[in-house]
Design an enzyme around this catalytic site. Structure first.
Site, PDB file in Angstrom:
ATOM      1  N   LYS A 116      -0.487  -8.558   8.011  1.00  7.04           N
ATOM      2  CA  LYS A 116      -1.226  -9.473   7.130  1.00  7.04           C
ATOM      3  C   LYS A 116      -1.840 -10.624   7.925  1.00  7.04           C
ATOM      4  O   LYS A 116      -2.992 -10.999   7.699  1.00  7.04           O
ATOM      5  CB  LYS A 116      -0.290 -10.018   6.041  1.00  7.04           C
ATOM      6  CG  LYS A 116       0.392  -8.930   5.194  1.00  7.04           C
ATOM      7  CD  LYS A 116      -0.597  -8.011   4.482  1.00  7.04           C
ATOM      8  CE  LYS A 116       0.101  -6.805   3.856  1.00  7.04           C
ATOM      9  NZ  LYS A 116      -0.820  -5.718   3.526  1.00  7.04           N
ATOM     10  N   LYS A 158       3.509 -20.158   3.786  1.00  7.20           N
ATOM     11  CA  LYS A 158       3.725 -18.715   3.657  1.00  7.20           C
ATOM     12  C   LYS A 158       4.262 -18.152   4.971  1.00  7.20           C
ATOM     13  O   LYS A 158       3.733 -18.470   6.038  1.00  7.20           O
ATOM     14  CB  LYS A 158       2.412 -17.981   3.358  1.00  7.20           C
ATOM     15  CG  LYS A 158       1.858 -18.169   1.966  1.00  7.20           C
ATOM     16  CD  LYS A 158       0.604 -17.302   1.799  1.00  7.20           C
ATOM     17  CE  LYS A 158       0.073 -17.362   0.386  1.00  7.20           C
ATOM     18  NZ  LYS A 158      -1.158 -16.543   0.228  1.00  7.20           N
ATOM     19  N   GLY A 164       3.648  -9.865  -0.590  1.00 10.83           N
ATOM     20  CA  GLY A 164       4.090  -9.568  -1.961  1.00 10.83           C
ATOM     21  C   GLY A 164       4.870 -10.723  -2.557  1.00 10.83           C
ATOM     22  O   GLY A 164       5.773 -10.544  -3.351  1.00 10.83           O
ATOM     23  N   GLY A 165       4.489 -11.930  -2.119  1.00 14.38           N
ATOM     24  CA  GLY A 165       5.109 -13.087  -2.759  1.00 14.38           C
ATOM     25  C   GLY A 165       6.390 -13.532  -2.108  1.00 14.38           C
ATOM     26  O   GLY A 165       6.926 -14.588  -2.427  1.00 14.38           O
ATOM     27  N   HIS A 235       5.093  -9.812  -9.155  1.00 13.81           N
ATOM     28  CA  HIS A 235       4.173  -9.194  -8.204  1.00 13.81           C
ATOM     29  C   HIS A 235       3.976  -7.705  -8.447  1.00 13.81           C
ATOM     30  O   HIS A 235       3.507  -6.986  -7.579  1.00 13.81           O
ATOM     31  CB  HIS A 235       4.621  -9.452  -6.758  1.00 13.81           C
ATOM     32  CG  HIS A 235       4.753 -10.909  -6.458  1.00 13.81           C
ATOM     33  ND1 HIS A 235       3.671 -11.738  -6.303  1.00 13.81           N
ATOM     34  CD2 HIS A 235       5.849 -11.706  -6.386  1.00 13.81           C
ATOM     35  CE1 HIS A 235       4.093 -12.977  -6.104  1.00 13.81           C
ATOM     36  NE2 HIS A 235       5.396 -12.994  -6.157  1.00 13.81           N
ATOM     37  N   ARG A 292      -5.337   2.568   0.814  1.00 15.72           N
ATOM     38  CA  ARG A 292      -4.927   3.766   0.048  1.00 15.72           C
ATOM     39  C   ARG A 292      -5.672   3.743  -1.280  1.00 15.72           C
ATOM     40  O   ARG A 292      -6.308   2.741  -1.612  1.00 15.72           O
ATOM     41  CB  ARG A 292      -3.415   3.710  -0.216  1.00 15.72           C
ATOM     42  CG  ARG A 292      -3.046   2.546  -1.139  1.00 15.72           C
ATOM     43  CD  ARG A 292      -1.588   2.436  -1.449  1.00 15.72           C
ATOM     44  NE  ARG A 292      -1.336   1.395  -2.432  1.00 15.72           N
ATOM     45  CZ  ARG A 292      -1.198   0.097  -2.150  1.00 15.72           C
ATOM     46  NH1 ARG A 292      -1.260  -0.303  -0.898  1.00 15.72           N
ATOM     47  NH2 ARG A 292      -1.015  -0.798  -3.102  1.00 15.72           N
TER      48      ARG A 292
HETATM   49  C1  MV4 Z   1      -1.323 -17.658  -3.181  1.00 13.32           C
HETATM   50  C2  MV4 Z   1      -1.152 -18.239  -4.466  1.00 13.32           C
HETATM   51  C3  MV4 Z   1      -1.627 -19.528  -4.667  1.00 13.32           C
HETATM   52  N1  MV4 Z   1      -2.217 -20.214  -3.653  1.00 13.32           N
HETATM   53  N2  MV4 Z   1      -1.932 -18.365  -2.197  1.00 13.32           N
HETATM   54  C4  MV4 Z   1       1.295 -13.745  -4.050  1.00 13.32           C
HETATM   55  C5  MV4 Z   1       1.573 -12.616  -3.128  1.00 13.32           C
HETATM   56  C6  MV4 Z   1       0.398 -12.512  -2.268  1.00 13.32           C
HETATM   57  N3  MV4 Z   1      -0.445 -11.452  -2.800  1.00 13.32           N
HETATM   58  C7  MV4 Z   1      -0.311 -13.809  -2.336  1.00 13.32           C
HETATM   59  N4  MV4 Z   1       0.172 -14.462  -3.513  1.00 13.32           N
HETATM   60  C8  MV4 Z   1      -0.262 -15.683  -3.864  1.00 13.32           C
HETATM   61  N5  MV4 Z   1      -0.866 -16.412  -2.915  1.00 13.32           N
HETATM   62  C9  MV4 Z   1      -2.352 -19.617  -2.437  1.00 13.32           C
HETATM   63  N6  MV4 Z   1      -2.944 -20.322  -1.438  1.00 13.32           N
HETATM   64  C10 MV4 Z   1      -0.529 -17.459  -5.480  1.00 13.32           C
HETATM   65  C11 MV4 Z   1      -0.103 -16.192  -5.174  1.00 13.32           C
HETATM   66  C12 MV4 Z   1       0.481 -15.392  -6.253  1.00 13.32           C
HETATM   67  C13 MV4 Z   1      -0.160 -14.225  -6.688  1.00 13.32           C
HETATM   68  C14 MV4 Z   1      -1.367 -13.783  -6.116  1.00 13.32           C
HETATM   69  C15 MV4 Z   1      -1.957 -12.625  -6.594  1.00 13.32           C
HETATM   70  C16 MV4 Z   1      -1.368 -11.889  -7.613  1.00 13.32           C
HETATM   71  C17 MV4 Z   1      -0.198 -12.304  -8.170  1.00 13.32           C
HETATM   72  C18 MV4 Z   1       0.429 -13.480  -7.719  1.00 13.32           C
HETATM   73  C19 MV4 Z   1       1.630 -13.893  -8.291  1.00 13.32           C
HETATM   74  C20 MV4 Z   1       2.236 -15.039  -7.849  1.00 13.32           C
HETATM   75  C21 MV4 Z   1       1.661 -15.803  -6.826  1.00 13.32           C
END
Ligand code: MV4
Length: 670
Positions: A116, A158, A164-165, A235, A292
């Site tokens: 990532k 992060k 995946g959170g 997620h 995929r």
């Molecule tokens: C974030 C965010 C808010 N601000 N980044 C969750 C896992 C990964 N896909 C990235 N994620 C997030 N990144 C910033 N700068 C909130 C999330 C997030 C989220 C993103 C997409 C789909 C579902 C989510 C569920 C919780 C938090």
């Protein structure tokens, strides 16, 4: 084009790939574990090879066995589906090494997008917008603090090796940063073995919008528009749709270009998805790229009229993309709901067991069901407990989303599942909830709408109780009629279940339990009709079973279509899209015949029999232990509900039992 392909997967995606291959005249080879010997994907394939024991690490994840199956059957290509080995570089390499086409991207693209943090650097170089923040290698706490101050609070810390959170921490004030950073680094070190972190501006109420991209081996790359997957729980996507509500043509073109640029940056070939996190104002930032075919690809197929698996097979066979960007169009609106054997009232715990009754809605141009199971199949504890993906589409020019929502509600109401807990009721409430219906979407919707989505256990409406009671009466009448016909005196009045009594009105009380509630419906046979009395109301009632549990009922002049499915002593009453579960209380046996493990003789939840305590034939006191059930990682003792004798155990030690399954034949002492 290939003449034979192997599908290295199971369940709905294996069935779905086989469906397209068959339509293209391509022969198919399924692989299956011992637990899947009778599975639908095995039945649908032209050939099938057993590749091992049920645990995926002994079957679906064993590269050598899958390659061997392909070589043994002469499959020229392997479609990995999603999950399992679909993004496994070693597997893609093993295919190439054995001269088998891997229906997916080049190994280099899988590798590039697998890390990532590395993928973000690649995207930055390709001009793909990244969330404002710091992704650098200087991990000095003072430096990171200064970066956070520059970005502006709230920020998100992060773990670079996370995903995946996992390993994410929001920091709202500068003075909290140092402790939060230290905690994140410790957690990243212990969870991922790498304490490297990145700092981003924290997007509040973000949406998850992803772009479907497709590249071929001739340098072409297109985007097949977007999907909104914001509605997630922990997620995991729950409902997906295309196009994204509120998307403008300009924004779509910009996101599509960014996605194609991302794909081109890694010379992408095949189906891919570029995920973006999107602010409520529409500004979007790269999240990750999935190499995929995604679970939710059908909503893209419904609005474009394309078959993405057909595109995958053509591209893997070296053909150019079937269409150019300017030939692609969006028509209408599609929604997908993921139907799972899990219990929303028990934290979405998977529900293992037999699909005693499984009746999906009829498929039309507006309704599609992608499933890997049929009635009487088992939901296995070894795999994802998905029952199906339910996809709807509406082609209206103006209110297509609103029409698609209505179609989804109807299709969910028509989807009847008995034998395992399921999330259909939850999905119906989700699609009906005002925030979703008005497209007020963000990743926190489910949490924010908890009150609406998880209503306190209300009791079933009066007509549900009365329909359940009427079904008992009609069932007994038809059963008795069948017995009479089968017997040697078909017209004997003793067989009639019409309540006929010399010079009097026959009465019968039907005792039912719903959850902790136990109520009685009183039936009186007056002449040819039935009077039902419940909760102070008396109505004339009539009804007849059509087929498959479908019941046409007239309650006091109100005609109701219902479905009643009996499973053990439970009665599943489907009315108006809601399933009400009753336990019919056997008048001869009152003691705890419900689901409670404190004295019930039915499994209180799915589990495994781990010990038979009582001896068959032994006279027992009320409360004596009969057997031990292991469920939800706990042991439950099923005790004698009254003084009596065990006539028989209905399961052996080691056997899985589904929720509500009858466990013991127990004779209550008279
Ligand atoms: C974030 C965010 C808010 N601000 N980044 C969750 C896992 C990964 N896909 C990235 N994620 C997030 N990144 C910033 N700068 C909130 C999330 C997030 C989220 C993103 C997409 C789909 C579902 C989510 C569920 C919780 C938090």
């Amino acid at each position: 084009m290939f003449t034979k392909i192997l599908i290295a997967n199971r369940g709905e995606i294996a069935c779905r790939v086989i469906r397209t291959a068959r339509r293209m005249g391509i022969r198919t080879v399924a692989v299956y574990s011992e637990a899947d010997a009778g599975a639908r994907h095995v039945r649908l394939a032209d050939e099938a090879v057993c590749i091992g024991a049920p645990p995926p690490r002994e079957s679906y994840l064993v590269i050598d066995k899958i390659i061997a199956a392909a070589l043994a059957t002469g499959a020229q290509a392997i479609h990995p589906g999603y999950g399992f080995l679909s993004e496994n570089e070693e597997f893609a390499e093993a295919c190439a090494a054995n001269g088998i086409a891997f229906v997916g991207p080049p190994v280099s693209a899988i590798r590039a997008m697998g890390l990532k943090s590395e993928s973000k650097k690649l995207m930055e170089k390709a001009g793909v917008p990244l969330t404002p923040g710091y992704h650098g290698d200087d991990q000095d706490p003072a430096h990171l603090k200064q970066q956070a101050d520059t970005i502006g609070y709230p920020v998100l810390i992060k773990a670079s090796a996370g995903g995946g959170g996992k390993g994410m921490r929001a920091v709202w004030k500068a003075e909290e940063f140092a402790d939060a950073l230290a905690s994140c680094q410790r957690e990243a070190k212990s969870s991922f073995g790498d304490e490297h972190v990145l700092i981003e501006k924290y997007l509040q109420r973000p949406r998850h919008i992803e772009i479907q991209v497709f590249g071929d081996s001739h340098g072409n790359c297109v985007y097949l528009f977007e999907r909104d997957c914001s509605v997630q729980r922990r997620h995991q996507k729950v409902v997906e749709e295309a196009p994204a509500p509120g998307m403008t043509a300009e924004r779509r073109a910009a996101m599509g270009k960014a996605a194609v640029d991302a794909a081109k940056a890694v010379a992408y070939v095949g189906a891919g998805t570029v995920e973006f996190i999107v602010n409520q104002d529409g500004t979007f930032y790269f999240m990750e790229m999935n190499t995929r075919l995604q679970v939710e690809h059908p909503v893209t197929e419904m609005i474009t009229g394309l078959d993405l698996v057909e595109w995958q097979l053509k591209v893997a066979a070296g053909e150019p993309l079937p269409l150019a960007q300017e030939q692609l169009r969006i028509h209408g609106h599609a929604l997908e709901a993921r139907i799972y054997a899990e219990d929303p009232d028990k934290g979405f715990l998977p529900s293992i067991g037999k699909l005693i009754h499984l009746s999906p809605p009829a498929e039309t141009i507006n309704v599609r069901v992608d499933t890997g199971v049929e009635q009487d199949d088992e939901i296995s504890p070894h795999y994802d407990p998905m029952i199906a993906k339910l996809i709807v589409w509406d082609g209206s020019d103006t209110n297509a989303r609103e029409r698609a929502l209505a179609r989804m509600l109807q299709a969910l109401a028509d989807y009847r599942v008995v034998g395992v807990s399921n999330n259909i009721g939850f999905l119906s409430r989700l699609v009906a909830c005002p925030a979703f219906a008005q497209a007020d979407l963000d990743t926190g919707l489910i949490e924010r709408e908890r009150g609406f989505l998880f209503p306190e256990g209300g009791e079933p409406p009066a007509e549900a109780w009365m329909v359940a009671a009427l079904a008992e009466l009609i069932h007994d009448r038809e059963y008795a009629a069948a017995e009479a016909v089968a017997g040697n005196d078909p017209y004997s009045p003793w067989h009639a279940r019409d309540g006929w009594r010399v010079n009097s009105t026959a009465r019968r009380e039907i005792r039912l339990r719903a959850g902790e509630l136990e109520k009685v419906v009183n039936a009186a046979y007056a002449g040819a009709g039935i009077q039902l009395e419940f909760a102070g109301r008396t109505v004339a009632a009539a009804g007849r079973f059509i087929d498959g549990g479908q019941l046409r009922v007239d309650l006091g002049g109100r005609r109701i279509s219902a479905t009643v499915v009996a499973a053990n002593e439970k009665r599943h009453v489907f009315i108006d899209g809601v399933c009400h579960v009753f336990a019919a209380i056997d008048p001869l046996f009152h003691a705890g015949s419900g689901g409670g493990s404190e004295g019930g003789l039915t499994a209180p939840m799915p589990g495994k029999v781990i010990a038979l305590i009582a001896a068959v034939g032994a006279k027992l006191e009320k409360g004596a232990p009969l057997l031990i059930l292991e469920a939800m990682k706990m042991e439950h003792s099923i005790a004698a509900p009254a003084n009596g004798t065990v006539k028989a155990f209905l399961f052996n030690v080691g056997e899985q039992v589904s929720d509500g399954a009858e466990l013991v034949e127990f004779e209550v002492e008279k």
